[in-house]
Design an enzyme around this catalytic site. Sequence first.
Site, PDB file in Angstrom:
ATOM      1  CB  CYS A 107      -0.884  -0.032   1.014  1.00 14.46           C
ATOM      2  SG  CYS A 107      -2.135  -1.419   0.944  1.00 14.46           S
ATOM      3  CG  HIS A 157      -2.952   3.297   2.065  1.00 15.97           C
ATOM      4  ND1 HIS A 157      -3.558   2.753   0.899  1.00 15.97           N
ATOM      5  CD2 HIS A 157      -3.188   2.127   2.926  1.00 15.97           C
ATOM      6  CE1 HIS A 157      -4.016   1.752   1.048  1.00 15.97           C
ATOM      7  NE2 HIS A 157      -3.705   1.140   2.231  1.00 15.97           N
ATOM      8  CG  ASN A 165      -6.635  -1.007   1.269  1.00 15.96           C
ATOM      9  OD1 ASN A 165      -6.073  -0.539   0.109  1.00 15.96           O
ATOM     10  ND2 ASN A 165      -6.066  -1.652   2.148  1.00 15.96           N
TER      11      ASN A 165
HETATM   12  N1  COA Z   1     -18.373  -8.474   9.812  1.00 18.28           N
HETATM   13  C1  COA Z   1     -18.703  -8.920  10.783  1.00 18.28           C
HETATM   14  N2  COA Z   1     -17.890  -9.331  11.804  1.00 18.28           N
HETATM   15  C2  COA Z   1     -16.582  -9.375  11.752  1.00 18.28           C
HETATM   16  C3  COA Z   1     -16.136  -9.126  10.291  1.00 18.28           C
HETATM   17  C4  COA Z   1     -17.081  -8.717   9.210  1.00 18.28           C
HETATM   18  N3  COA Z   1     -16.838  -8.578   7.964  1.00 18.28           N
HETATM   19  N4  COA Z   1     -14.730  -9.291  10.084  1.00 18.28           N
HETATM   20  C5  COA Z   1     -14.476  -9.614  11.412  1.00 18.28           C
HETATM   21  N5  COA Z   1     -15.628  -9.676  12.224  1.00 18.28           N
HETATM   22  C6  COA Z   1     -15.599 -10.104  13.551  1.00 18.28           C
HETATM   23  C7  COA Z   1     -14.269 -10.868  13.998  1.00 18.28           C
HETATM   24  O1  COA Z   1     -14.404 -12.093  13.580  1.00 18.28           O
HETATM   25  C8  COA Z   1     -14.296 -10.455  15.552  1.00 18.28           C
HETATM   26  O2  COA Z   1     -15.357 -11.335  16.174  1.00 18.28           O
HETATM   27  P1  COA Z   1     -14.763 -12.192  17.485  1.00 18.28           P
HETATM   28  O3  COA Z   1     -14.536 -10.982  18.397  1.00 18.28           O
HETATM   29  O4  COA Z   1     -15.754 -12.732  17.809  1.00 18.28           O
HETATM   30  O5  COA Z   1     -13.482 -12.944  17.131  1.00 18.28           O
HETATM   31  C9  COA Z   1     -14.891  -9.118  15.529  1.00 18.28           C
HETATM   32  O6  COA Z   1     -15.648  -9.123  14.218  1.00 18.28           O
HETATM   33  C10 COA Z   1     -13.812  -8.049  15.913  1.00 18.28           C
HETATM   34  O7  COA Z   1     -12.762  -8.302  14.842  1.00 18.28           O
HETATM   35  P2  COA Z   1     -11.275  -7.668  14.977  1.00 18.28           P
HETATM   36  O8  COA Z   1     -10.374  -8.180  13.819  1.00 18.28           O
HETATM   37  O9  COA Z   1     -11.004  -7.578  16.306  1.00 18.28           O
HETATM   38  O10 COA Z   1     -12.121  -6.314  14.228  1.00 18.28           O
HETATM   39  P3  COA Z   1     -11.223  -4.803  14.083  1.00 18.28           P
HETATM   40  O11 COA Z   1     -11.731  -3.796  14.943  1.00 18.28           O
HETATM   41  O12 COA Z   1      -9.614  -5.153  14.209  1.00 18.28           O
HETATM   42  O13 COA Z   1     -11.363  -4.683  12.596  1.00 18.28           O
HETATM   43  C11 COA Z   1     -10.200  -4.367  10.496  1.00 18.28           C
HETATM   44  C12 COA Z   1     -10.901  -5.324  11.653  1.00 18.28           C
HETATM   45  C13 COA Z   1      -9.506  -5.696   9.430  1.00 18.28           C
HETATM   46  C14 COA Z   1     -11.070  -3.895   9.911  1.00 18.28           C
HETATM   47  C15 COA Z   1      -9.092  -3.686  11.039  1.00 18.28           C
HETATM   48  O14 COA Z   1      -8.319  -4.532  12.067  1.00 18.28           O
HETATM   49  C16 COA Z   1      -8.147  -3.021  10.232  1.00 18.28           C
HETATM   50  O15 COA Z   1      -8.742  -2.219   9.542  1.00 18.28           O
HETATM   51  N6  COA Z   1      -6.898  -3.468  10.003  1.00 18.28           N
HETATM   52  C17 COA Z   1      -5.764  -2.862   9.408  1.00 18.28           C
HETATM   53  C18 COA Z   1      -6.108  -3.133   8.026  1.00 18.28           C
HETATM   54  C19 COA Z   1      -5.122  -2.333   7.054  1.00 18.28           C
HETATM   55  O16 COA Z   1      -4.961  -1.119   7.149  1.00 18.28           O
HETATM   56  N7  COA Z   1      -4.861  -3.147   6.024  1.00 18.28           N
HETATM   57  C20 COA Z   1      -4.088  -2.728   4.981  1.00 18.28           C
HETATM   58  C21 COA Z   1      -2.635  -1.988   5.287  1.00 18.28           C
HETATM   59  S1  COA Z   1      -2.314  -1.853   3.657  1.00 18.28           S
END
Ligand code: COA
Length: 334
Positions: free
Chosen positions: A112, A253, A283
């Site tokens: 990214c 980004h 993204n």
């Molecule tokens: N819909 C509903 N629930 C979802 C889900 C979805 N699409 N995806 C994950 N969950 C659930 C998980 O299973 C978890 O459930 P659990 O607590 O029962 O295990 C819960 O939601 C929380 O998940 P978590 O991973 O803690 O969520 P989060 O707040 O960290 O958000 C992302 C997840 C991916 C959105 C976030 O971590 C993120 O944006 N990370 C960075 C992404 C990034 O920058 N990537 C590229 C860099 S270039």
Amino acid sequence: MRAIITAVGHYVPENKLTNADLEKMVDTNDEWIVTRTGIRERRILDKDKGTSYMAVCAAEKALNQRGMSADELDLIIVATVTPDMMFPTTAALVQEALAANNCWGYDLSGGCTGFVCALSTASQFIESGRHKKVMVIGADKMSAITNYQDRNTCILFGDAAGAVILEATDDPDLGVKDFILRVDGFGKKYLYMKAGGSLKPATHQTVENEEHYLYQDGKPVFKQAINGMATTSATLLERNNLSSHDLRLLVPHQANLRIIDAVGKKLKLNPEQVAINIDRYGNTTAATIPLALSEYYQQGDLKIGDWILFTAFGAGFTWGSLLMRWALNGSASD
Ligand code: COA
């Protein structure tokens, strides 16, 4: 000699994948996606087209805007993690499609952060006097490596391309001023593709195991992204004697609206100083920054002399920021 952006264009596919569509594909819902990521819809490229198709469309728009023939280009750099194929480079495919007959080119794999890496290297080709006109493209067809049965990742990504033309100027007050870029392989286990490279070539087994899709452990990426983007941005501003008030636009980004908001807050920026379009595109990896820049320019929101800061974080980990002074007046139609 300084490097200025003299044109900017973008391309997004017409086909939209909305949160409502995703609700039918995996166990998720619009409310979760919007509150956790800020994303409402993404664009998906046709199955029979590759990243180079979008890259060419964006590059053609930039060339048209500038009234420049592709023959005038010295160099094409394509930042992407989704090349049409492992080789030849996407830059070669773009060169052929544009009939850019007097240049060389290469792909840059910086996740990214790829576009910021490409912009920094392109600017140095120009500052050295070696090249006069460089096409810098960020393009990714993330739908090609996304597992639409994995709710952790399939809600995040989309397809797009953005392109800028960098040219030389004698004006010391415009163009790319400074940048900070970093790489740390510590992050390799949090965001990667498990198979399909030389370490673990494609086999029936790797395909069966779905190892050719993007894998992400989101939480550590989230934390590091805020820290990496905010720290490099703050350092750049400070060492160039600029305050948050001096900045016209931060183009971050677009990975998660919560990350963007946190970075903006750390830098003490007002909402109108931060470019946001993640709600409409998700993204798009190397394309997010030139895509957002292109949209702001089209709206007529930028003027000559505006300070602009790009910042990104991605697989590797890679991260960094680039500071520049805008050199174009007015706006451009699509
Ligand atoms: N819909 C509903 N629930 C979802 C889900 C979805 N699409 N995806 C994950 N969950 C659930 C998980 O299973 C978890 O459930 P659990 O607590 O029962 O295990 C819960 O939601 C929380 O998940 P978590 O991973 O803690 O969520 P989060 O707040 O960290 O958000 C992302 C997840 C991916 C959105 C976030 O971590 C993120 O944006 N990370 C960075 C992404 C990034 O920058 N990537 C590229 C860099 S270039």
